[in-house]
Design a protein around this motif. Structure first.
Motif, PDB file in Angstrom:
ATOM      1  N   ALA A 193      74.713 -34.225 -49.857  1.00 46.47           N
ATOM      2  CA  ALA A 193      75.816 -34.853 -50.576  1.00 46.47           C
ATOM      3  C   ALA A 193      75.427 -35.177 -52.016  1.00 46.47           C
ATOM      4  O   ALA A 193      76.255 -35.050 -52.935  1.00 46.47           O
ATOM      5  N   ILE A 194      74.162 -35.551 -52.239  1.00 47.65           N
ATOM      6  CA  ILE A 194      73.703 -35.919 -53.591  1.00 47.65           C
ATOM      7  C   ILE A 194      73.681 -34.677 -54.491  1.00 47.65           C
ATOM      8  O   ILE A 194      74.221 -34.685 -55.606  1.00 47.65           O
ATOM      9  N   ILE A 195      73.093 -33.577 -53.976  1.00 45.72           N
ATOM     10  CA  ILE A 195      73.041 -32.330 -54.754  1.00 45.72           C
ATOM     11  C   ILE A 195      74.457 -31.843 -55.053  1.00 45.72           C
ATOM     12  O   ILE A 195      74.776 -31.415 -56.158  1.00 45.72           O
ATOM     13  N   SER A 196      75.302 -31.948 -54.043  1.00 41.86           N
ATOM     14  CA  SER A 196      76.676 -31.487 -54.160  1.00 41.86           C
ATOM     15  C   SER A 196      77.422 -32.236 -55.285  1.00 41.86           C
ATOM     16  O   SER A 196      78.169 -31.647 -56.051  1.00 41.86           O
ATOM     17  N   GLU A 197      77.206 -33.553 -55.381  1.00 41.40           N
ATOM     18  CA  GLU A 197      77.833 -34.359 -56.435  1.00 41.40           C
ATOM     19  C   GLU A 197      77.300 -33.961 -57.811  1.00 41.40           C
ATOM     20  O   GLU A 197      78.059 -33.770 -58.760  1.00 41.40           O
ATOM     21  N   LEU A 198      75.965 -33.829 -57.922  1.00 39.68           N
ATOM     22  CA  LEU A 198      75.341 -33.466 -59.203  1.00 39.68           C
ATOM     23  C   LEU A 198      75.810 -32.085 -59.659  1.00 39.68           C
ATOM     24  O   LEU A 198      76.081 -31.862 -60.839  1.00 39.68           O
ATOM     25  N   ALA A 199      75.901 -31.163 -58.679  1.00 38.09           N
ATOM     26  CA  ALA A 199      76.255 -29.777 -58.998  1.00 38.09           C
ATOM     27  C   ALA A 199      77.653 -29.661 -59.617  1.00 38.09           C
ATOM     28  O   ALA A 199      77.923 -28.746 -60.391  1.00 38.09           O
ATOM     29  N   LYS A 200      78.530 -30.622 -59.281  1.00 44.63           N
ATOM     30  CA  LYS A 200      79.899 -30.583 -59.809  1.00 44.63           C
ATOM     31  C   LYS A 200      79.910 -30.636 -61.333  1.00 44.63           C
ATOM     32  O   LYS A 200      80.812 -30.134 -61.975  1.00 44.63           O
ATOM     33  N   LYS A 201      78.878 -31.299 -61.911  1.00 41.78           N
ATOM     34  CA  LYS A 201      78.843 -31.450 -63.381  1.00 41.78           C
ATOM     35  C   LYS A 201      77.789 -30.550 -64.016  1.00 41.78           C
ATOM     36  O   LYS A 201      77.501 -30.670 -65.198  1.00 41.78           O
ATOM     37  N   GLY A 202      77.178 -29.684 -63.210  1.00 36.05           N
ATOM     38  CA  GLY A 202      76.103 -28.854 -63.755  1.00 36.05           C
ATOM     39  C   GLY A 202      76.507 -27.419 -63.999  1.00 36.05           C
ATOM     40  O   GLY A 202      77.572 -26.966 -63.571  1.00 36.05           O
ATOM     41  N   PHE A 203      75.605 -26.691 -64.693  1.00 37.85           N
ATOM     42  CA  PHE A 203      75.814 -25.269 -64.934  1.00 37.85           C
ATOM     43  C   PHE A 203      74.639 -24.524 -64.276  1.00 37.85           C
ATOM     44  O   PHE A 203      73.476 -24.885 -64.496  1.00 37.85           O
ATOM     45  N   PRO A 204      74.926 -23.491 -63.482  1.00 38.80           N
ATOM     46  CA  PRO A 204      73.836 -22.825 -62.746  1.00 38.80           C
ATOM     47  C   PRO A 204      72.960 -21.939 -63.631  1.00 38.80           C
ATOM     48  O   PRO A 204      72.965 -20.732 -63.502  1.00 38.80           O
ATOM     49  N   LYS A 205      72.205 -22.561 -64.544  1.00 35.22           N
ATOM     50  CA  LYS A 205      71.474 -21.752 -65.534  1.00 35.22           C
ATOM     51  C   LYS A 205      70.101 -21.292 -65.064  1.00 35.22           C
ATOM     52  O   LYS A 205      69.490 -20.435 -65.701  1.00 35.22           O
ATOM     53  N   TYR A 206      69.585 -21.864 -63.977  1.00 38.15           N
ATOM     54  CA  TYR A 206      68.251 -21.461 -63.509  1.00 38.15           C
ATOM     55  C   TYR A 206      68.361 -20.311 -62.517  1.00 38.15           C
ATOM     56  O   TYR A 206      69.121 -20.387 -61.549  1.00 38.15           O
ATOM     57  N   LYS A 207      67.591 -19.257 -62.772  1.00 39.92           N
ATOM     58  CA  LYS A 207      67.626 -18.085 -61.889  1.00 39.92           C
ATOM     59  C   LYS A 207      66.816 -18.361 -60.627  1.00 39.92           C
ATOM     60  O   LYS A 207      65.637 -18.662 -60.696  1.00 39.92           O
ATOM     61  N   PHE A 248      70.071 -27.979 -62.244  1.00 41.64           N
ATOM     62  CA  PHE A 248      69.231 -27.447 -61.164  1.00 41.64           C
ATOM     63  C   PHE A 248      69.993 -27.492 -59.838  1.00 41.64           C
ATOM     64  O   PHE A 248      69.947 -26.557 -59.037  1.00 41.64           O
ATOM     65  N   SER A 249      70.715 -28.588 -59.608  1.00 43.94           N
ATOM     66  CA  SER A 249      71.515 -28.716 -58.382  1.00 43.94           C
ATOM     67  C   SER A 249      72.559 -27.606 -58.316  1.00 43.94           C
ATOM     68  O   SER A 249      72.761 -26.980 -57.267  1.00 43.94           O
ATOM     69  N   ALA A 250      73.214 -27.345 -59.457  1.00 44.77           N
ATOM     70  CA  ALA A 250      74.242 -26.296 -59.499  1.00 44.77           C
ATOM     71  C   ALA A 250      73.622 -24.928 -59.218  1.00 44.77           C
ATOM     72  O   ALA A 250      74.215 -24.098 -58.520  1.00 44.77           O
ATOM     73  N   SER A 251      72.414 -24.692 -59.743  1.00 46.77           N
ATOM     74  CA  SER A 251      71.743 -23.399 -59.549  1.00 46.77           C
ATOM     75  C   SER A 251      71.378 -23.199 -58.077  1.00 46.77           C
ATOM     76  O   SER A 251      71.607 -22.128 -57.507  1.00 46.77           O
ATOM     77  N   PHE A 252      70.818 -24.246 -57.482  1.00 46.98           N
ATOM     78  CA  PHE A 252      70.434 -24.155 -56.066  1.00 46.98           C
ATOM     79  C   PHE A 252      71.678 -23.990 -55.184  1.00 46.98           C
ATOM     80  O   PHE A 252      71.730 -23.106 -54.319  1.00 46.98           O
TER      81      PHE A 252
END
Ligand code: KG4
Ligand code: ZN
Length: 319
Positions: A193-207, A248-252
């Motif tokens: 749930a924590i990663i999921s919340e952070l990912a909402k505001k992130g950009f998946p820039k890490y390969k 990082f959360s969004a990338s994962f």
């Protein structure tokens, strides 16, 4: 033949003490006592402590389920209990309690598989008889994607009770990967749930590598992705600020969703299901639900999730 069957169901498979009363497929009560706050300090579920907490809670949770449903024990036709998969010491509490209750009240006991519960959770209707399948008929075969903390499975339902396991994780489950990566990022427990919340505001820039991308079977693997996260985090020199955690959360999250999507699409192509259901705690993830809906829509197949989020994660109504 009787038209109404009342079932008292119990699930103590992990860190939730859960009991519910159902009338046919209507959920009359669904009580969940979570131990999350208690296990947080240890960074994960401690089995023997989970057992002790279940023992403390089970009696009051079952009584609460009967009370909220407004159903007396005499009216119950059968007792259902999760027998696995799950944490053995935790399961034992529910099974022993249910057995004794069945003996004391002379009721039949039904042993239920926890994953079958997740698979059928979309069939549940609320106490007014409203649910995903209340306006539409269930047409088989139905494809189920189950994504939880312990399992990641693609299941084909030919009819109720007749299932084919098409693919599953060969190592870590998707939810487990969420929890472990959250731990690496020192974000706390449970991590999904924590990663999921952070990912909402992130950009998946890490390969990050997409697991099992080239395999032709329908199995999953998430341990390589987890290890890749570990190395990436070790090598990255960036400041650990809010933006970093979000990205990082969004990338994962994206890597997990793409991995699930690839096999999900393959299963649709191969088995041509008439309908799709999702189940398990990880479907709390909004981006995951959106991705699966998009795939279902492009294949013109209706997709259903349980009527209430309480039925996504562990609960007894699905049992
Ligand atoms: O189905 P569930 O409640 O328990 C098992 O049967 O395992 O699933 C729990 C899992 C945990 O790993 C948790 O981190 C994950 O579901 N989870 C999520 C989210 N909410 C819960 N994972 C990703 N995104 C979420 N929003
Ligand atoms: Zn579960």
């Amino acid at each position: 033949m009787k038209s109404n069957y009342y079932i008292l169901a119990i699930d103590t498979s992990c860190d939730e003490t859960a009991a519910a009363v159902t009338r046919n497929d209507w959920v009359l009560s669904n009580i969940i006592s979570s131990q999350v706050e208690f296990h947080k300090q240890y960074g994960g579920v401690v089995p023997f402590l989970a057992k002790r907490k279940h023992q403390e809670m089970i009696d009051s949770v079952v009584k609460e389920a009967l009370f909220r449903a407004g159903v007396k024990m005499e009216k119950i036709d059968a007792i259902a209990v999760t027998i696995g998969p799950g944490l053995a010491p935790a399961l034992e509490v529910g099974v022993n309690y249910a057995k004794q209750l069945a003996i004391d009240n002379k009721k039949p006991l039904i042993a239920v598989n926890h994953m079958e519960g997740h698979l059928l959770s979309s069939f549940a209707k609320n106490s007014n008889g409203i649910g995903p399948f209340s306006k539409t008929k269930s047409l088989f075969p139905i494809l189920g994607l189950l994504v939880s903390g312990g399992h990641t499975q693609l299941v084909l339902m030919d009819s109720l009770g007749k299932y084919r396991l098409l693919g599953e994780t060969l190592d870590d489950a998707a939810g487990e990967a969420f929890d472990k990566v959250a731990k690496m990022l020192e974000l706390g427990y449970p991590g999904g749930a924590i990663i999921s919340e952070l990912a909402k505001k992130g950009f998946p820039k890490y390969k990050l590598p997409i697991p099992m991308i080239r395999n032709h079977d329908l199995n999953f693997s998430f341990s390589g992705l987890k290890t890749a996260c570990l190395y990436k985090l070790r090598d990255l020199k960036e400041p650990r600020d809010k933006q970093f955690f979000q990205d990082f959360s969004a990338s994962f999250e994206q890597a997990v969703i793409v991995a699930l999507s690839i096999k999900f699409k393959k299963a649709i192509e191969r088995y041509q299901p008439k309908q799709i259901v999702l189940g398990g705690g990880v479907i709390n993830n909004l981006h995951l639900r959106q991705a699966m809906r998009k795939i279902a829509r492009s294949n013109k197949i209706p997709l259903f999730v349980p009527y209430n989020k309480k039925l996504f994660s562990d609960n007894a109504a699905m049992i």
